[in-house]
Motif scaffolding. Structure first.
Motif, PDB file in Angstrom:
ATOM      1  N   SER A 181      14.812 -52.815  13.052  1.00  0.00           N
ATOM      2  CA  SER A 181      14.357 -53.789  13.789  1.00  0.00           C
ATOM      3  C   SER A 181      13.917 -54.762  12.944  1.00  0.00           C
ATOM      4  N   ALA A 182      13.173 -54.518  11.582  1.00  0.00           N
ATOM      5  CA  ALA A 182      12.619 -55.333  10.738  1.00  0.00           C
ATOM      6  C   ALA A 182      13.875 -56.153  10.146  1.00  0.00           C
ATOM      7  N   CYS A 183      14.978 -55.921  10.170  1.00  0.00           N
ATOM      8  CA  CYS A 183      16.093 -56.951   9.770  1.00  0.00           C
ATOM      9  C   CYS A 183      16.275 -58.177  10.596  1.00  0.00           C
ATOM     10  N   ASN A 196      25.598 -53.091  14.947  1.00  0.00           N
ATOM     11  CA  ASN A 196      25.344 -51.993  13.984  1.00  0.00           C
ATOM     12  C   ASN A 196      26.129 -52.615  12.630  1.00  0.00           C
ATOM     13  N   LEU A 197      27.162 -53.398  12.859  1.00  0.00           N
ATOM     14  CA  LEU A 197      28.041 -53.710  11.646  1.00  0.00           C
ATOM     15  C   LEU A 197      27.431 -54.672  10.807  1.00  0.00           C
ATOM     16  N   THR A 198      26.565 -55.628  11.444  1.00  0.00           N
ATOM     17  CA  THR A 198      25.901 -56.635  10.738  1.00  0.00           C
ATOM     18  C   THR A 198      24.870 -56.103  10.181  1.00  0.00           C
ATOM     19  N   LEU A 199      24.003 -55.081  10.680  1.00  0.00           N
ATOM     20  CA  LEU A 199      22.874 -54.483  10.390  1.00  0.00           C
ATOM     21  C   LEU A 199      23.293 -53.504   9.054  1.00  0.00           C
ATOM     22  N   ALA A 200      24.459 -52.805   9.033  1.00  0.00           N
ATOM     23  CA  ALA A 200      24.636 -51.822   8.096  1.00  0.00           C
ATOM     24  C   ALA A 200      25.116 -52.886   6.870  1.00  0.00           C
ATOM     25  N   PHE A 201      25.928 -53.739   7.156  1.00  0.00           N
ATOM     26  CA  PHE A 201      26.451 -54.702   5.919  1.00  0.00           C
ATOM     27  C   PHE A 201      25.136 -55.380   5.341  1.00  0.00           C
ATOM     28  N   SER A 202      24.316 -55.874   6.119  1.00  0.00           N
ATOM     29  CA  SER A 202      22.940 -56.838   5.569  1.00  0.00           C
ATOM     30  C   SER A 202      22.114 -55.500   5.035  1.00  0.00           C
ATOM     31  N   MET A 203      21.853 -54.580   5.377  1.00  0.00           N
ATOM     32  CA  MET A 203      21.293 -53.318   4.675  1.00  0.00           C
ATOM     33  C   MET A 203      21.644 -53.091   3.501  1.00  0.00           C
ATOM     34  N   ALA A 220      15.783 -54.507  -1.894  1.00  0.00           N
ATOM     35  CA  ALA A 220      15.084 -54.431  -0.616  1.00  0.00           C
ATOM     36  C   ALA A 220      15.551 -52.956   0.078  1.00  0.00           C
ATOM     37  N   LEU A 221      14.455 -52.091   0.417  1.00  0.00           N
ATOM     38  CA  LEU A 221      15.030 -51.022   1.190  1.00  0.00           C
ATOM     39  C   LEU A 221      14.671 -51.016   2.640  1.00  0.00           C
ATOM     40  N   VAL A 222      15.381 -51.106   3.600  1.00  0.00           N
ATOM     41  CA  VAL A 222      15.268 -51.251   4.929  1.00  0.00           C
ATOM     42  C   VAL A 222      14.800 -49.917   5.416  1.00  0.00           C
ATOM     43  N   ARG A 223      13.520 -49.509   6.046  1.00  0.00           N
ATOM     44  CA  ARG A 223      13.211 -48.407   6.592  1.00  0.00           C
ATOM     45  C   ARG A 223      13.147 -48.506   8.151  1.00  0.00           C
ATOM     46  N   ASN A 224      13.149 -49.419   8.704  1.00  0.00           N
ATOM     47  CA  ASN A 224      13.111 -49.560  10.222  1.00  0.00           C
ATOM     48  C   ASN A 224      14.394 -51.004  10.531  1.00  0.00           C
TER      49      ASN A 224
END
Length: 1006
Positions: free
Chosen positions: A409-411, A388-395, A403-407
């Protein structure tokens, strides 16, 4: 007087004009509405437009029920669309006023185009969820029992330390976890709201404007084109060939025709063909879409594929931890009842002659508490948190990188991509079209000297073909030195050229002719047509515009620049084909214009629009448009090649233009025999086996249809590729959905494309696609680093506790100390290692693909020696520490605890780099990592030197501190040496020839 009208009650025909005085207006509205509601009558109340504010709270149901219930009779009684426009004080051509007061008043009167969303979880909900961990609850229960027995045995003054210490440790773990999850949840909610905020084209004060969908109000005139989402409920005003997909609302898969006979447009449906103007009659929760959306709850924290894999890993590690804990509990229980365990004073804890029930219960609870603590430490709860942390940080960082992440898992998936199928226009190119060549007949005409060198009749027909066969618009005002032109980049370029070079007057053009029917452009026909009626001579003229070879194939004659018409034989058609090929080879997009006089209207069935003849056309001219490559795209494609990712260009342009652009961008090299350039039809007609065979070799697919793009993606996936696809049109939706990662364009992309995609590229730039890929690799790499770090601690902690219990019957670390280590591992370790940014080295590796294991041989090589080192050192301290350091047992236990914690601190540095030997590279750029290290060290000093009762520690002198830090610091050189060990499947077989040659050389010398 300027009037606005509001239609209020259910049925009837009463009309009332209100006086100017505001108090009289309010009184009359209230009395009339109250009376006529009882009579169930219609009432139409005309009021001055500036008095809208008095309408707050008045029933406006008939407006939003018009569309929801498709009340055709009610619309007819209101005078159709034109009557409804007047009632709402709007205008079909000019729209409503842009005045902020009027917009605000319309929102207050009719509502906003938003809907209530589910309230996000509060902080205390996250605290409760963190506390719901069964093992933490067991620890809390043990703490309560320990507190009770401690107070009973030692009194309130000295008996509360152990129980309260465990309570505080559990509370600390819970709060830190809840804070982290709460922050990430808020971040995900914010990103989700940005996904919903799409742009809509409206007309206000005669000008096209791009506004947020949330700013659409009742009375707005909305422009709809292929791929758009209908932003609110409304009524069709005017348009051509409009078809909508209502499957999202009704489940009906067939497109629905919208016209003056069927004028109702429902919010949320998609435009699949044609274009139109729509009058907004209801917004927000007054629409059926709004009512549906407010009942839907979106869970933005759905488990991603990587999270699911990690949950499986967590489960397996947890089973091992539970097994070890059960063994520890069994061994300690046997030792307890056999009298082998002693307390701090050296007295047996169980003496059958002196034992009491309370003592037995207290002892067993203490043993059970130690076993549960081992489980808490063993289970890596920090893995999901790290994701969650790395996804939130990367998003968050990806948003800054457009780049706007909608999904979610795409990250992760972007890090495994092996092939990218990309569009050309706007992605590889700048999407800034300009007309650079113009041919009339066989003559090349200067683009800025057309009027002087071309016959007026040809100029007139060209103006009709450009100005009427378009979805763009020209807004000219005396205050503007340059006209405002809107539409797609191609339409804008053609309109600007027509205004500046042909002298086109759009207002005069519309007054002098009328558009009878329109054939909208789509990717299959690759052309659009209009049938117009000239008011002066009452003749019908069909105009066609589109891909040059498509139009040329339907032409039988052509205009010369003097206005003469010549028949087009085979040789002349070949000449025009060479002109088109030459323009395409110069990377120009070639557009052809053609027309045909229609003597009689084609006969059609009643109610059907007239058909536009597209055979036997007269070629008006050829236009070459230049769309230069983005300056940074060549370097981006080179970066993809270094990263082992193949880039394939899929475009609707002809093969010559596609090849020229691909060479300019670096997708194919000069005179390359390996890079294959095909047309979509050629690939489509191949056998399935042949398609699979050449799919890898294809670098450019020209003249492709949506089906060709989808087919290519399917073939690549069958061959084991992880495929990313970029697209901007409605027709790209199937390929975007089929791809492992769909990337839509934020500027030129339709709403259908965006909805079908996983990531929206906000600047339509291929360089951003490469940036997203680097972030995807970074996410995967950060998770692996954290797994390596945590597994090292888990292995060391489990082995140390088990061996210590079996040999000595004691657990070296107390419950509070183990919980503190657990906190370092999970939350703080995740914060430190999950926030690293992408490095250049990540883009030099081959992609992970589909089959690479999550825990690699490199990770096992790094973690097992480190865990073994910690086990050996701490067991030596456990059994020989008192004699070695000449200290008491409590001081020795503190040294063990302190050394173990500092081993993890130093090992965090090692975990930053899985393969590189220099673990300090780029460390100053990650301020979060440095902050976590500093905080961890300060809190450890506090635990040892200050919170002694809480942590069960003893103060250490400088010599003892030096021993702890010095022994732990060996972790650094050990980590450096470990990375010299090869990680091939058969390393020794590979090393054997080297040893043989070494021995032969040296023995021979001796």
């Amino acid at each position: 007087m300027d009037y606005a009208s509001v239609f209020l009650a259910r049925t009837g025909s009463v009309s009332l004009t209100l006086p100017q005085k505001r108090w009289r207006i309010a009184l009359t509205v209230i009395i009339t509405c109250h009376t006529l509601r009882k009579q169930n009558q219609y009432v139409s109340i005309d009021i001055p437009s500036k008095s809208f504010l008095l309408l707050k709270g008045i029933d406006h149901q008939p407006f939003h029920h018009l569309v929801k219930e498709k009340r055709a009779e009610d619309l007819h009684e209101l005078g159709g669309a034109s009557g409804l426009i007047a009632k709402l004080n709007s205008d079909s051509n000019n729209g409503i006023s842009s005045d902020n007061d009027e917009i605000r008043t319309r929102k207050e009167t009719f509502g906003t185009n938003t809907y209530p969303k589910k309230k996000p979880k509060g902080f205390f909900v996250h605290v409760w969820e963190a506390l719901s961990d069964p093992f933490l609850l067991l620890l809390a229960g043990c703490a309560a029992v320990s507190l009770g027995f401690g107070i009973k045995e030692h009194g309130i003054k000295n008996g509360w330390y152990d129980g309260v210490s465990i309570f505080l440790a559990v509370f600390l773990v819970t709060v830190v976890s809840a804070v982290s999850n709460f922050k990430q949840s808020k971040r995900f909610d914010k990103l989700a709201s940005e996904c919903d905020n799409i742009t809509v084209t409206v007309v206000r004060e005669s000008r096209r404007q791009e506004i947020s969908i949330f700013d659409v109000v009742v009375g707005d005139v909305v422009l709809l084109n292929i791929g758009d989402q209908v932003p609110a409920d409304g009524v069709f005003i005017e348009g051509h060939s409009l078809q909508v997909d209502e499957s999202s609302m009704t489940g009906e898969t067939h497109p629905i025709d919208i016209s003056e006979r069927e004028p109702f447009l429902t919010s949320g449906v998609k435009v699949v063909d044609g274009y139109a103007r729509m009058l907004v009659t209801a917004v927000g929760t007054d629409t059926e879409w709004g009512e549906m959306m407010k009942t839907i709850t979106h869970d933005n924290n759905e488990a991603t594929p990587l999270q699911e894999r990690l949950q499986g890993l967590t489960s397996n590690i947890g089973k091992i931890g539970i097994t070890v804990a059960a063994l520890v509990f069994t061994v300690l229980t046997i030792r307890y009842f056999t009298g082998s365990t002693k307390d701090e004073n050296g007295v047996r804890e169980f003496d059958k002659h002196k034992v009491s029930v309370n003592n037995i219960i207290s002892g067993l609870v203490n043993i059970f508490q130690q076993a549960v603590t081992i489980i808490v430490v063993a289970i890596p709860e920090g893995l999901p948190l790290a994701v969650n942390l790395t996804l939130a940080f990367s998003m968050k960082r990806m948003m800054k990188d457009n780049a706007l992440v909608r999904n979610l898992s795409a990250c992760e998936t972007m890090g495994s991509v092996t092939t990218i199928c990309t569009d050309k226009t706007g992605t590889l190119t700048l999407n800034r079209m300009t007309v650079t060549q113009f041919w009339v007949g066989k003559e090349l005409v200067k683009t800025k000297g057309v009027v002087e060198s071309v016959d007026t009749r040809v100029i007139s027909l060209l103006c009709q073909g450009v100005g009427l066969n378009t979805t763009g618009s020209v807004y000219q005002n005396n205050s503007l030195s340059v006209p405002e032109i809107s539409g797609s980049p191609t339409e804008k370029a053609l309109l600007y050229w027509a205004v500046s070079s042909l002298g086109m007057d759009t207002d005069a053009l519309k007054r002098g002719s009328k558009v009878v029917h329109v054939e909208a452009f789509n990717s299959e026909k690759k052309r659009s047509g209009v049938l117009i009626s000239e008011n002066a001579n009452r003749k019908f003229v069909a105009h066609w515009k589109g891909a040059a070879e498509m139009i040329l194939a339907r032409c039988t004659s052509y205009y010369d620049n003097d206005g003469s018409v010549y028949n087009m034989d085979f040789d002349q058609k070949s000449h025009f084909e060479r002109i088109i090929e030459d323009m395409a080879a110069s990377s120009l997009r070639c557009i052809a214009f053609a027309c045909k006089n229609v003597e009689e209207m084609a006969q059609t069935n009643e109610g059907e629009p007239p058909k536009i003849d597209d055979e036997g056309l007269v070629l008006l001219g050829l236009v070459g448009l230049k769309d230069p490559c983005r300056p940074e795209v060549k370097a981006a494609i080179e970066a993809c090649k270094r990263a082992g990712v193949t880039v394939k260009m899929v475009t609707g342009d002809n093969v010559f233009t596609a090849r020229a652009i691909a060479k300019e961008c670096g997708i194919i090299s000069e005179n390359s025999e390996v890079d294959v350039v095909v047309e979509g039809q050629e690939f489509r007609n191949c056998s399935p086996d042949k398609q699979l065979e050449i799919a890898d070799k294809i670098r450019v697919m020209a003249r492709s249809s949506p089906f060709d793009k989808l087919l290519l993606v399917q073939c690549l996936k069958k061959k084991g590729h992880v495929v990313a696809v970029t697209g901007d049109g409605t027709n790209d939706a199937p390929a975007l959905k089929e791809a492992d990662v769909g990337l839509s364009m934020g500027i030129q992309g339709t709403e259908v494309a965006k909805e079908s995609s996983d990531i929206v590229i906000l600047d339509d730039n291929f360089n951003t696609v490469v940036t997203v890929m680097s972030w995807g690799r970074c996410v995967y790499n950060n998770i692996q680093k954290f797994i390596q770090f945590q597994l090292t601690v888990n292995v060391a902690a489990l082995v140390i506790n088990f061996i210590s219990v079996v040999v000595s019957g004691k657990v070296p670390l107390t419950t509070v100390q183990l919980l503190w280590v657990n906190l370092i591992m999970d939350t703080m370790g995740a914060l430190a290692l999950a926030t690293d940014r992408p490095t250049k080295e990540l883009m030099k590796r081959k992609p992970v693909g589909r089959t690479e294991p999550l825990i690699t041989r490199v990770m096992w090589r790094n973690l097992l020696p480190q865990a073994l080192f910690q086990v050996v050192v701490l067991l030596v301290f456990q059994f020989k520490g008192q004699q070695m350091f000449d200290v008491t047992e409590k001081v020795n236990n503190t040294i063990i605890f302190n050394t173990f914690v500092f081993c993890q601190v130093f090992n965090e540095f090692n975990s930053r780099k899985l393969e590189k030997k220099n673990v300090f590279e780029g460390i100053l750029r990650n301020k979060m990592f440095l902050a976590i290290i500093v905080v961890t060290i300060l809190l450890q000093v506090l635990m040892v030197e200050v919170l002694r009762r809480f942590a069960g520690t003893q103060m250490l002198n400088w010599e003892q501190w030096s021993i702890c830090v010095g022994i732990a610091a060996i972790t650094w050189p050990l980590g450096w040496l470990i990375k010299f060990i090869p990680v091939n499947k058969k390393p020794f077989r590979r090393m054997l020839p080297r040893w043989r040659s070494y021995m032969h050389a040296h023995v021979g010398t001796l």
